[in-house]
Scaffold this motif. Structure first.
Motif, PDB file in Angstrom:
ATOM      1  N   VAL A   1       0.844  -1.197   0.000  1.00  0.00           N
ATOM      2  CA  VAL A   1       0.000   0.000   0.000  1.00  0.00           C
ATOM      3  C   VAL A   1       0.884   1.253   0.000  1.00  0.00           C
ATOM      4  N   LEU A   2       1.880   1.273   0.874  1.00  0.00           N
ATOM      5  CA  LEU A   2       2.772   2.435   0.937  1.00  0.00           C
ATOM      6  C   LEU A   2       3.537   2.632  -0.373  1.00  0.00           C
ATOM      7  N   SER A   3       3.978   1.549  -0.974  1.00  0.00           N
ATOM      8  CA  SER A   3       4.696   1.643  -2.251  1.00  0.00           C
ATOM      9  C   SER A   3       3.798   2.193  -3.354  1.00  0.00           C
ATOM     10  N   ARG A   4       2.563   1.694  -3.402  1.00  0.00           N
ATOM     11  CA  ARG A   4       1.616   2.161  -4.419  1.00  0.00           C
ATOM     12  C   ARG A   4       1.316   3.648  -4.235  1.00  0.00           C
ATOM     13  N   ILE A   5       1.108   4.062  -3.006  1.00  0.00           N
ATOM     14  CA  ILE A   5       0.803   5.465  -2.729  1.00  0.00           C
ATOM     15  C   ILE A   5       2.003   6.342  -3.070  1.00  0.00           C
ATOM     16  N   ALA A   6       3.194   5.894  -2.715  1.00  0.00           N
ATOM     17  CA  ALA A   6       4.397   6.666  -3.025  1.00  0.00           C
ATOM     18  C   ALA A   6       4.546   6.860  -4.530  1.00  0.00           C
ATOM     19  N   LEU A   7       4.304   5.799  -5.302  1.00  0.00           N
ATOM     20  CA  LEU A   7       4.403   5.913  -6.761  1.00  0.00           C
ATOM     21  C   LEU A   7       3.367   6.889  -7.310  1.00  0.00           C
TER      22      LEU A   7
ATOM     23  N   LEU B   1      -5.308   9.510   0.179  1.00  0.00           N
ATOM     24  CA  LEU B   1      -4.071   8.736   0.052  1.00  0.00           C
ATOM     25  C   LEU B   1      -3.227   8.859   1.313  1.00  0.00           C
ATOM     26  N   ILE B   2      -3.139  10.056   1.846  1.00  0.00           N
ATOM     27  CA  ILE B   2      -2.354  10.276   3.065  1.00  0.00           C
ATOM     28  C   ILE B   2      -2.974   9.521   4.237  1.00  0.00           C
ATOM     29  N   GLU B   3      -4.290   9.546   4.340  1.00  0.00           N
ATOM     30  CA  GLU B   3      -4.967   8.813   5.414  1.00  0.00           C
ATOM     31  C   GLU B   3      -4.730   7.312   5.283  1.00  0.00           C
ATOM     32  N   GLU B   4      -4.795   6.812   4.062  1.00  0.00           N
ATOM     33  CA  GLU B   4      -4.539   5.393   3.815  1.00  0.00           C
ATOM     34  C   GLU B   4      -3.092   5.045   4.148  1.00  0.00           C
ATOM     35  N   ALA B   5      -2.176   5.943   3.805  1.00  0.00           N
ATOM     36  CA  ALA B   5      -0.756   5.719   4.088  1.00  0.00           C
ATOM     37  C   ALA B   5      -0.494   5.698   5.592  1.00  0.00           C
ATOM     38  N   GLN B   6      -1.177   6.549   6.339  1.00  0.00           N
ATOM     39  CA  GLN B   6      -0.991   6.570   7.792  1.00  0.00           C
ATOM     40  C   GLN B   6      -1.391   5.240   8.419  1.00  0.00           C
TER      41      GLN B   6
END
Length: 84
Positions: free
Chosen positions: A17-23, A38-43
């Protein structure tokens, strides 16, 4: 209204999830309305990763606490008798 994705339950899922969001964010094409979700999901994913790493660190510390320190090996006096 879009449904929130299910929170990852494993380290590997959270890392993906973090990799996908970063990309997506790194591409610079993320819609401004998409950035906050996206930021909320990353948290959430970050917390999963962090808790798994902390659990592993704790388990390793506990294991290491029961092992002798190799630097304090009392049987390593062979070097002290080098004058024989």
């Amino acid at each position: 209204m879009p449904r929130k994705p299910a929170a990852p339950t494993t380290y590997q899922e959270a890392y993906r999830v973090l990799s996908r969001i970063a990309l997506e964010l790194d591409g610079g094409e993320a819609d401004l309305d998409r950035v906050l979700p996206l930021i909320e999901e990353a948290q959430v994913a970050y917390q999963v990763c962090r808790s798994r790493i902390e659990a592993l660190r704790s388990a390793l510390d506990e294991l290491a606490g029961g092992l002798p320190d190799p630097l304090d090996d009392p049987g390593d006096d062979e070097d002290d008798d080098s004058d024989e």
